[in-house]
Design an enzyme around this catalytic site. Sequence first.
Site, PDB file in Angstrom:
ATOM      1  N   THR A 164       6.666   1.015  -1.514  1.00 14.47           N
ATOM      2  CA  THR A 164       6.665   0.183  -2.884  1.00 14.47           C
ATOM      3  C   THR A 164       8.163   0.128  -4.238  1.00 14.47           C
ATOM      4  OG1 THR A 164       4.429   1.018  -2.540  1.00 14.47           O
ATOM      5  CG2 THR A 164       4.938  -0.080  -4.768  1.00 14.47           C
TER       6      THR A 164
ATOM      7  N   ARG B 241      -7.211  -2.972   3.213  1.00 14.08           N
ATOM      8  CA  ARG B 241      -6.623  -1.842   3.134  1.00 14.08           C
ATOM      9  C   ARG B 241      -6.421  -2.282   2.177  1.00 14.08           C
ATOM     10  NH1 ARG B 241      -1.553   0.990   1.074  1.00 14.08           N
ATOM     11  NH2 ARG B 241      -1.973   2.865   1.093  1.00 14.08           N
ATOM     12  N   VAL B 242      -5.959  -1.224   0.404  1.00 15.11           N
ATOM     13  CA  VAL B 242      -6.219  -1.760  -0.031  1.00 15.11           C
ATOM     14  C   VAL B 242      -5.348  -0.186  -0.951  1.00 15.11           C
ATOM     15  CG1 VAL B 242      -5.741  -1.978  -3.316  1.00 15.11           C
ATOM     16  CG2 VAL B 242      -7.104  -3.138  -1.148  1.00 15.11           C
ATOM     17  N   GLY B 243      -4.385   0.116  -1.251  1.00 11.96           N
ATOM     18  CA  GLY B 243      -3.196   1.370  -1.346  1.00 11.96           C
ATOM     19  C   GLY B 243      -3.350   1.327  -3.089  1.00 11.96           C
ATOM     20  N   ASP B 244      -2.145   1.935  -3.947  1.00  5.31           N
ATOM     21  CA  ASP B 244      -2.309   2.981  -5.135  1.00  5.31           C
ATOM     22  C   ASP B 244      -1.675   1.441  -5.399  1.00  5.31           C
ATOM     23  OD1 ASP B 244      -0.144   3.178  -3.627  1.00  5.31           O
ATOM     24  OD2 ASP B 244       0.543   4.036  -5.444  1.00  5.31           O
TER      25      ASP B 244
ATOM     26  N   THR C  63       4.786   5.626  -6.138  1.00  3.93           N
ATOM     27  CA  THR C  63       5.600   5.167  -4.573  1.00  3.93           C
ATOM     28  C   THR C  63       5.131   6.281  -3.821  1.00  3.93           C
ATOM     29  OG1 THR C  63       6.208   4.289  -3.005  1.00  3.93           O
ATOM     30  CG2 THR C  63       7.954   5.855  -4.801  1.00  3.93           C
ATOM     31  N   GLY C  64       4.419   6.086  -2.837  1.00  2.00           N
ATOM     32  CA  GLY C  64       4.672   6.891  -1.395  1.00  2.00           C
ATOM     33  C   GLY C  64       2.692   6.865  -0.908  1.00  2.00           C
TER      34      GLY C  64
ATOM     35  N   GLY D  50       0.048   6.005  -0.814  1.00  2.00           N
ATOM     36  CA  GLY D  50      -1.520   5.793  -1.670  1.00  2.00           C
ATOM     37  C   GLY D  50      -2.872   6.343  -1.530  1.00  2.00           C
TER      38      GLY D  50
HETATM   39  C1  SD4 Z   1       0.326   2.454  -0.404  1.00  2.34           C
HETATM   40  N1  SD4 Z   1       1.561   3.204  -1.767  1.00  2.34           N
HETATM   41  O1  SD4 Z   1       0.218   0.428  -0.545  1.00  2.34           O
HETATM   42  C2  SD4 Z   1       1.758   2.220  -1.221  1.00  2.34           C
HETATM   43  C3  SD4 Z   1       2.788   2.779  -0.411  1.00  2.34           C
HETATM   44  C4  SD4 Z   1       4.367   3.622  -1.262  1.00  2.34           C
HETATM   45  O2  SD4 Z   1       6.181   4.331  -0.321  1.00  2.34           O
HETATM   46  O3  SD4 Z   1       4.298   3.528  -1.531  1.00  2.34           O
HETATM   47  N2  SD4 Z   1       4.763   3.749   0.489  1.00  2.34           N
HETATM   48  O4  SD4 Z   1       0.081   3.217  -0.266  1.00  2.34           O
END
Ligand code: SD4
Length: 294
Positions: free
Chosen positions: A153, A181-184, A204-205, A207
């Site tokens: 992200t 699907r929705v992330g953070d 980031t990472g 979610g």
């Molecule tokens: C998510 N945080 O949709 C995002 C993906 C992401 O490094 O940042 N990956 O979960």
Amino acid sequence: IPVGWVIGGTWRMCLEGISLGGRILAEGGSAGDAVCEAVKVVEDEPRYKSVGFGGLPNGDCQVELDAAFMDGDTLDFGAVAAVRDVKNPVMLARRLSSERFNTFLVGQGAQDFARVELFEMRNMLTPRAKRAHEIRRRRMLEENLSPYDGHDTVGVVALDLRGSMACATSTSGLFMKRPGRVGDSPLCGSGLYCDSRMGAAVATGLGEDIMKGALSYETVRLMGEGFSADRAARRALREFEARVLSRGRKVGAISIICCSPRGDIGVATNVEFSFAWGSSCSDPKVYIARPTGE
Ligand code: SD4
């Protein structure tokens, strides 16, 4: 007291955007303009396959995007999630942040609003992303691979010469994610948070894990309590990991960057992580962070 300007973003892909954001801040532009223009550069670049145009598609081979914007002076917040065919989701999120109601729109509703507001629409699926989807689908069947694949992200925080702060995020989320699907990244407090009096943070990472800890809010809250940016980010991540691990659950990849109203920057990560920073004192550059304790 003016401390100069600062801008930082997640992953090396944001360097060009950060550089543009830095020029905006140096000329006296607002933190809000700087973060959105920086994110837009990443959204428009098809080589970056985790954000905007060229972003990797979901399990049905559709590009569904999440984005958000927060203004640290007013606490105005806007977001879109699982949105298709919008060229710059971050700009749509910022537009929504100026509304009193309906500031977070998803899917078709977000697309309809974008059309009414004359936002540029575009088919966001590139032939390259489609090919990557086909290859991945085959490999998932053959090798029983997890869909989660280091998906990045872009999140940007900034402090301008007037002392105002803002942050923004944009992502195509997890590769092969389930439709809807929705992330953070679009969630206030999880993927981003900003209060010009306390600081700004983006994450980031994975979610699914970041949202359990409301990690951007927690980082900003700790800066508000007096922790330096670096200590706030590290403490937020370390304490969250300890709380999850004590439940016998695992923690996925998580990285946080943040900035305090004094202009000091912070990074915490549990994987190798690249990010870019620039300020009135130093040209924008890419840095690498490795997992560390508090
Ligand atoms: C998510 N945080 O949709 C995002 C993906 C992401 O490094 O940042 N990956 O979960």
